[in-house]
Design an enzyme around this catalytic site. Structure first.
Site, mmCIF file in Angstrom:
data_model
loop_
_atom_site.group_PDB
_atom_site.id
_atom_site.type_symbol
_atom_site.label_atom_id
_atom_site.label_comp_id
_atom_site.label_asym_id
_atom_site.label_seq_id
_atom_site.Cartn_x
_atom_site.Cartn_y
_atom_site.Cartn_z
ATOM 1 N N GLY A 235 1.452 -9.436 -26.834
ATOM 2 C CA GLY A 235 1.582 -8.799 -25.510
ATOM 3 C C GLY A 235 2.768 -7.865 -25.465
ATOM 4 N N HIS B 122 -0.345 4.765 9.928
ATOM 5 C CA HIS B 122 0.789 4.684 10.471
ATOM 6 C C HIS B 122 0.688 3.029 11.016
ATOM 7 C CE1 HIS B 122 4.268 5.037 13.461
ATOM 8 N NE2 HIS B 122 3.724 4.261 14.262
#
Length: 469
Positions: free
Chosen positions: A38, A448
């Protein structure tokens, strides 16, 4: 001697995206790894550090609970929040070990993949040695990443310093963590361990933190750290390090231009002054592969080295120092190898985030780079203190900065430093890749109440950038 279609050296983050495609197309792959699967991201970088950032933020918000009208319990004091570091470490290790071990098990189980445990060295341009084994490959991919760089500070070899990997192995919270290096790694760890309860002192040789950032961005970042009680020293030279006993390290430093030498003593020392490519152990000379003076493997726009069947992807090629650029390198390699597409390194915009809290998101040019570009640049800025969502969350540090080309109408760069900046910055990547007009972006409707909704409105403040064409 065993032969393979592809020899893949190192298991950084591009491995999981490319190797399965190779095997699915009938290619045989030799996978060479001498460390943990990894790469640095999973084991020593993104995964463990962002896990720590999350724990540190939880502690920070618990201390701030009274600011939001929240009580921790009968008689509780917001300054006495405790951190169970054993649980913090268990959580971190559970996530990173699970990722590394899961990747390893999956790759070992793939058909047509042979894993060689050890570090590879070139014998010829087609042959690689791993211990007693020598194998041959038609195509070879180098994906070996980077390691911690050190600098020649007197006394460094005589003190118990750690790098970012070593810091993650500590079993106790440092009483006083001293950090040499005021860039992204140093700053993230500074805030994390301060929030865990450490005293923290940060040293940076340059006049400002985060030298690749604009001065106003660096100033805000320094203010954020200092407001949390971190001692920041910029423009300093470390003149001597001394070990006076177990967890007794002295840092002697001199402010730039100052005659007086000062000193600080702490329990732990983190060196975070940059990275070096893991290219010097590959015996590249045997393959005829060229590197630059800093050791990064030189590649073309398709990630080919000067030896056409040998590719270098990820941090080792010096074209990016991020997991996402490493993964994109893998995509470019696959396009070249398979002939499916024509992606190149030069197509992508530099995009990244720094994960202090609040985070910094950046893409494309900085203001400084825009000034030097010779283009007709417009710039607009908005402080986070003017953003309703930031006010509602009581996290108003930071700013928004947008740069556009007045002639082509393209975005040149963007900075979102503040609440959600690490996520919001990604809005700009597709529009910059496609060359979309900022005037069209201005017409977009965003939800919003959010920070992102102010991005189109920020463009109303565009003004010519002094110093540009």
């Amino acid at each position: 001697m065993k032969s393979y279609d592809v020899i893949w050296i190192g298991t950084g983050q591009a491995t999981a995206t490319v190797v399965p495609r190779l095997t699915a197309n009938g290619k045989t792959v030799a996978l060479i790894e001498g460390g943990r699967f990894g790469g640095s991201c999973v084991n020593y970088g993104c995964t463990p550090t962002k896990t720590l950032v999350a724990s540190a933020r939880a502690a920070h918000m618990a201390r701030r609970s009274a600011d939001f009208g929240v009580k921790l319990g009968p008689g509780s004091d917001k300054t006495t929040v405790g951190v169970d570091f054993d649980v913090v470490r268990e959580r971190m290790n559970g996530i990173r070990n699970g990722s590394s071990e899961g990747l390893e098990g999956w790759l070992r189980g793939l058909d047509n993949v042979t894993v060689y445990d050890g570090y590879g060295k070139f014998e010829t341009d087609h042959q690689v040695r791993i211990g007693d084994d020598v194998i041959e490959g038609e195509t070879i991919v180098i994906h070996t990443g980077t390691r911690t760089r050190t600098i020649g500070i007197p006394g460094l070899d005589d003190v118990d310093w750690v790098d970012n990997a070593g810091l993650l192995e500590l079993e106790e919270i440092p009483e006083h963590l001293m950090i040499v290096g005021g860039s992204y790694i140093g700053m993230e760890f500074a805030q994390v361990f301060r929030r865990f309860g450490s005293e923290v002192t940060l040293f940076e040789a340059a006049p400002q933190l985060m030298t690749r950032e604009d001065a106003d961005v660096a100033e805000i970042a320094q203010e954020i750290l200092e407001n949390e009680g971190i001692a920041v020293h910029t423009g300093v030279e470390i003149s001597q390090l001394n070990q006076h006993g177990p967890q007794q390290i002295e840092v002697n430093y001199r402010p730039e231009g100052g005659p007086e030498q000062l000193s600080v003593e702490g329990t732990h020392l983190l060196m975070a002054v940059g990275r070096l490519p893991n290219s010097d152990s590959l015996n590249l000379e045997a393959a005829g592969v060229s590197t630059c003076e800093r050791g990064y493997i030189q590649v073309d726009d398709h990630l080919k080295t000067n030896v056409p069947h040998i590719f270098a992807i990820g941090d080792v090629n010096g074209n990016g120092a991020f997991t996402h650029t490493s993964v994109n390198d893998g995509e470019i390699f696959w396009d070249v190898y398979s002939g499916e597409d024509n992606r190149t390194v030069s197509m992508r915009n530099t995009i990244y985030a720094m994960f202090i809290d609040p985070p910094l998101g950046r893409i494309g040019m900085s203001e400084k780079e825009a000034r030097e570009s010779g283009r007709n640049v417009l710039m607009a800025t908005k402080p986070m203190a003017d953003v309703s969502r930031a006010k509602e969350k009581d996290e108003t540090a930071g700013l928004i900065k947008l740069l556009v080309d007045a002639d082509s109408e393209e975005f040149l760069g963007a900075t979102v430093f503040g609440v959600g900046g690490d996520e919001i910055i990604n809005i700009f990547s597709p529009i910059m890749l496609t060359g979309g007009s900022y005037k069209l972006f201005r017409k977009a409707v965003l939800t919003h109440p959010t920070v992102a909704e102010l991005l189109p409105w920020t463009l109303d403040g565009l003004e010519p950038l002094k110093g540009s064409a």
